[in-house]
Design a protein around this motif. Structure first.
Motif, PDB file in Angstrom:
ATOM      1  N   ARG A   1     -16.237 -32.097  -6.584  1.00 22.97           N
ATOM      2  CA  ARG A   1     -17.258 -32.047  -5.992  1.00 22.97           C
ATOM      3  C   ARG A   1     -17.697 -33.143  -5.235  1.00 22.97           C
ATOM      4  NH1 ARG A   1     -19.983 -28.049  -4.033  1.00 22.97           N
ATOM      5  NH2 ARG A   1     -19.335 -26.695  -5.939  1.00 22.97           N
ATOM      6  N   ARG A   2     -17.690 -34.111  -5.882  1.00 21.52           N
ATOM      7  CA  ARG A   2     -17.922 -35.599  -5.201  1.00 21.52           C
ATOM      8  C   ARG A   2     -17.055 -35.764  -3.968  1.00 21.52           C
ATOM      9  NH1 ARG A   2     -18.798 -37.368 -10.386  1.00 21.52           N
ATOM     10  NH2 ARG A   2     -16.683 -38.531 -10.404  1.00 21.52           N
ATOM     11  N   LEU A   3     -15.784 -35.534  -3.831  1.00 19.77           N
ATOM     12  CA  LEU A   3     -14.931 -35.532  -3.036  1.00 19.77           C
ATOM     13  C   LEU A   3     -15.176 -34.610  -2.018  1.00 19.77           C
ATOM     14  CD1 LEU A   3     -12.025 -36.775  -2.019  1.00 19.77           C
ATOM     15  CD2 LEU A   3     -10.792 -34.736  -3.083  1.00 19.77           C
ATOM     16  N   TYR A   4     -15.409 -33.470  -2.185  1.00 21.54           N
ATOM     17  CA  TYR A   4     -15.944 -32.335  -1.104  1.00 21.54           C
ATOM     18  C   TYR A   4     -17.148 -32.857  -0.566  1.00 21.54           C
ATOM     19  CZ  TYR A   4     -17.905 -28.195   0.810  1.00 21.54           C
ATOM     20  OH  TYR A   4     -18.386 -27.354   1.687  1.00 21.54           O
ATOM     21  N   GLN A   5     -18.047 -33.264  -1.196  1.00 21.27           N
ATOM     22  CA  GLN A   5     -19.395 -33.749  -0.501  1.00 21.27           C
ATOM     23  C   GLN A   5     -19.192 -34.888   0.539  1.00 21.27           C
ATOM     24  OE1 GLN A   5     -21.789 -34.061  -4.281  1.00 21.27           O
ATOM     25  NE2 GLN A   5     -22.489 -32.132  -3.931  1.00 21.27           N
ATOM     26  N   ARG A   6     -18.155 -35.673   0.152  1.00 25.40           N
ATOM     27  CA  ARG A   6     -17.777 -36.829   0.848  1.00 25.40           C
ATOM     28  C   ARG A   6     -17.170 -36.401   2.118  1.00 25.40           C
ATOM     29  NH1 ARG A   6     -13.582 -39.891   0.950  1.00 25.40           N
ATOM     30  NH2 ARG A   6     -12.943 -39.550  -1.196  1.00 25.40           N
ATOM     31  N   ILE A   7     -15.971 -35.487   2.074  1.00 28.64           N
ATOM     32  CA  ILE A   7     -14.933 -35.336   3.167  1.00 28.64           C
ATOM     33  C   ILE A   7     -15.764 -34.333   4.112  1.00 28.64           C
ATOM     34  CG2 ILE A   7     -12.956 -34.159   3.850  1.00 28.64           C
ATOM     35  CD1 ILE A   7     -11.705 -35.469   1.113  1.00 28.64           C
ATOM     36  N   ALA A   8     -16.692 -33.087   3.560  1.00 31.75           N
ATOM     37  CA  ALA A   8     -16.983 -32.178   4.346  1.00 31.75           C
ATOM     38  C   ALA A   8     -17.814 -32.626   5.560  1.00 31.75           C
ATOM     39  CB  ALA A   8     -17.840 -31.194   3.500  1.00 31.75           C
ATOM     40  N   PRO A   9     -18.428 -33.766   5.421  1.00 36.18           N
ATOM     41  CA  PRO A   9     -19.306 -34.261   6.625  1.00 36.18           C
ATOM     42  C   PRO A   9     -18.095 -34.818   7.690  1.00 36.18           C
ATOM     43  CG  PRO A   9     -20.515 -34.828   4.846  1.00 36.18           C
ATOM     44  CD  PRO A   9     -19.132 -34.072   4.369  1.00 36.18           C
ATOM     45  N   ALA A  10     -17.267 -35.593   7.062  1.00 39.41           N
ATOM     46  CA  ALA A  10     -16.327 -36.000   7.988  1.00 39.41           C
ATOM     47  C   ALA A  10     -15.505 -35.156   8.704  1.00 39.41           C
ATOM     48  CB  ALA A  10     -15.754 -37.423   7.323  1.00 39.41           C
ATOM     49  N   ALA A  11     -15.327 -34.094   8.095  1.00 37.67           N
ATOM     50  CA  ALA A  11     -14.363 -32.910   8.687  1.00 37.67           C
ATOM     51  C   ALA A  11     -15.306 -32.313   9.737  1.00 37.67           C
ATOM     52  CB  ALA A  11     -13.933 -31.914   7.551  1.00 37.67           C
TER      53      ALA A  11
ATOM     54  N   LEU B   1      -4.560 -35.983   0.206  1.00 38.62           N
ATOM     55  CA  LEU B   1      -4.595 -34.451   0.211  1.00 38.62           C
ATOM     56  C   LEU B   1      -3.788 -33.809   1.144  1.00 38.62           C
ATOM     57  CD1 LEU B   1      -8.547 -33.863  -0.337  1.00 38.62           C
ATOM     58  CD2 LEU B   1      -6.780 -33.822  -2.259  1.00 38.62           C
ATOM     59  N   SER B   2      -3.096 -32.598   0.947  1.00 37.83           N
ATOM     60  CA  SER B   2      -2.250 -31.944   1.811  1.00 37.83           C
ATOM     61  C   SER B   2      -3.405 -30.766   2.327  1.00 37.83           C
ATOM     62  CB  SER B   2      -1.417 -31.058   1.058  1.00 37.83           C
ATOM     63  OG  SER B   2      -1.892 -30.122   0.326  1.00 37.83           O
ATOM     64  N   THR B   3      -2.939 -30.316   3.526  1.00 38.48           N
ATOM     65  CA  THR B   3      -3.953 -29.333   4.006  1.00 38.48           C
ATOM     66  C   THR B   3      -4.138 -28.238   3.165  1.00 38.48           C
ATOM     67  OG1 THR B   3      -2.904 -29.898   6.344  1.00 38.48           O
ATOM     68  CG2 THR B   3      -4.042 -27.524   6.180  1.00 38.48           C
ATOM     69  N   GLN B   4      -3.224 -27.806   2.629  1.00 34.36           N
ATOM     70  CA  GLN B   4      -3.543 -26.730   1.424  1.00 34.36           C
ATOM     71  C   GLN B   4      -4.434 -27.214   0.550  1.00 34.36           C
ATOM     72  OE1 GLN B   4      -0.327 -27.756   2.343  1.00 34.36           O
ATOM     73  NE2 GLN B   4       0.555 -26.015   3.419  1.00 34.36           N
ATOM     74  N   GLU B   5      -4.251 -28.309  -0.076  1.00 35.78           N
ATOM     75  CA  GLU B   5      -5.373 -28.649  -1.301  1.00 35.78           C
ATOM     76  C   GLU B   5      -6.668 -29.008  -0.711  1.00 35.78           C
ATOM     77  OE1 GLU B   5      -1.847 -31.634  -3.551  1.00 35.78           O
ATOM     78  OE2 GLU B   5      -3.090 -32.570  -1.853  1.00 35.78           O
ATOM     79  N   TRP B   6      -6.774 -29.395   0.670  1.00 31.34           N
ATOM     80  CA  TRP B   6      -8.003 -29.658   1.342  1.00 31.34           C
ATOM     81  C   TRP B   6      -8.575 -28.327   1.414  1.00 31.34           C
ATOM     82  CZ3 TRP B   6     -12.648 -31.384   1.905  1.00 31.34           C
ATOM     83  CH2 TRP B   6     -13.443 -30.818   2.731  1.00 31.34           C
ATOM     84  N   ARG B   7      -8.008 -27.117   1.908  1.00 30.39           N
ATOM     85  CA  ARG B   7      -8.498 -25.750   2.006  1.00 30.39           C
ATOM     86  C   ARG B   7      -9.139 -25.211   0.687  1.00 30.39           C
ATOM     87  NH1 ARG B   7      -4.246 -23.392   6.184  1.00 30.39           N
ATOM     88  NH2 ARG B   7      -4.573 -24.610   7.914  1.00 30.39           N
ATOM     89  N   LEU B   8      -8.243 -25.528  -0.372  1.00 34.13           N
ATOM     90  CA  LEU B   8      -8.733 -25.010  -1.728  1.00 34.13           C
ATOM     91  C   LEU B   8     -10.195 -25.756  -1.934  1.00 34.13           C
ATOM     92  CD1 LEU B   8      -5.540 -24.450  -3.943  1.00 34.13           C
ATOM     93  CD2 LEU B   8      -6.881 -22.952  -2.429  1.00 34.13           C
ATOM     94  N   ILE B   9     -10.142 -27.114  -2.056  1.00 34.55           N
ATOM     95  CA  ILE B   9     -11.320 -27.767  -2.117  1.00 34.55           C
ATOM     96  C   ILE B   9     -12.574 -27.255  -1.453  1.00 34.55           C
ATOM     97  CG2 ILE B   9     -12.325 -29.873  -1.816  1.00 34.55           C
ATOM     98  CD1 ILE B   9      -9.817 -31.322  -2.854  1.00 34.55           C
ATOM     99  N   ALA B  10     -12.150 -27.045   0.063  1.00 39.14           N
ATOM    100  CA  ALA B  10     -13.256 -26.548   0.646  1.00 39.14           C
ATOM    101  C   ALA B  10     -13.734 -25.101   0.402  1.00 39.14           C
ATOM    102  CB  ALA B  10     -12.773 -26.491   2.306  1.00 39.14           C
ATOM    103  N   VAL B  11     -13.018 -24.188   0.249  1.00 41.90           N
ATOM    104  CA  VAL B  11     -13.260 -23.010  -0.390  1.00 41.90           C
ATOM    105  C   VAL B  11     -14.184 -23.150  -1.728  1.00 41.90           C
ATOM    106  CG1 VAL B  11     -12.511 -20.599  -1.198  1.00 41.90           C
ATOM    107  CG2 VAL B  11     -11.403 -21.596   0.922  1.00 41.90           C
TER     108      VAL B  11
END
Length: 155
Positions: A107-117, A40-50
């Motif tokens: 949603r699964r990607l977000y739930q997996r990455i958010a704790p690591a972030a 993921l790019s930073t921009q893609e991650w930001r959209l997923i996070a929001v």
């Protein structure tokens, strides 16, 4: 008439420079979480996070929330849609507007990455006490609000 002396700029003490450098290094550290494994790019991650935090949003709302330009938001949204992480649909109230929502995979990607972030953020902030972290956040919010006010057209 006396000539005004030009102010001397010391880059390492210039707030915009310090903020930019801090942003770059912190973003690079956090990017290790979502870039290497998930591409993921930073921009893609930001959209997923929001979208993960806020739910469905229009592209314009994403521009406002992330403070990113329209073109990077649009590119990131298209890329995420192509990867099956985001669903883009035409708004029922405005045919020119697109509404974005996370797919089940997104949603699964977000739930997996958010704790690591969050772990990466804790690592970056580890040298600050809890009260220093609160002060830092409060000061950054004040600087941001002041900059937003300065961007608005005058009376």
């Amino acid at each position: 008439m006396k000539k005004a002396r030009a102010a001397s700029l010391t880059l390492d003490e210039f707030l915009p420079y310090r903020l930019s450098v801090a942003d770059n290094v912190v973003s690079q550290r956090i990017a290790r979480v979502y870039a290497a494994e998930d591409g993921l790019s930073t921009q893609e991650w930001r959209l997923i996070a929001v979208l993960g935090e806020d739910g469905e949003r229009s592209q314009l709302e994403l521009v406002r929330r992330t403070r990113m330009e329209k073109v990077p938001v649009s590119r990131a949204a298209r890329s995420l849609e192509e990867r099956g992480l985001v669903r883009r649909a035409t708004s029922q109230s405005d045919a020119r507007s697109r509404r974005l929502t996370l797919t089940a995979s997104g949603r699964r990607l977000y739930q997996r990455i958010a704790p690591a972030a969050l772990e990466a953020e804790a690592e970056v902030l580890a040298e600050l006490s809890p009260s220093e972290r609160q002060v830092l956040r409060a000061l950054l919010e004040r600087v941001e609000r002041a900059a937003i006010r300065a961007l608005k057209p005058g009376p």
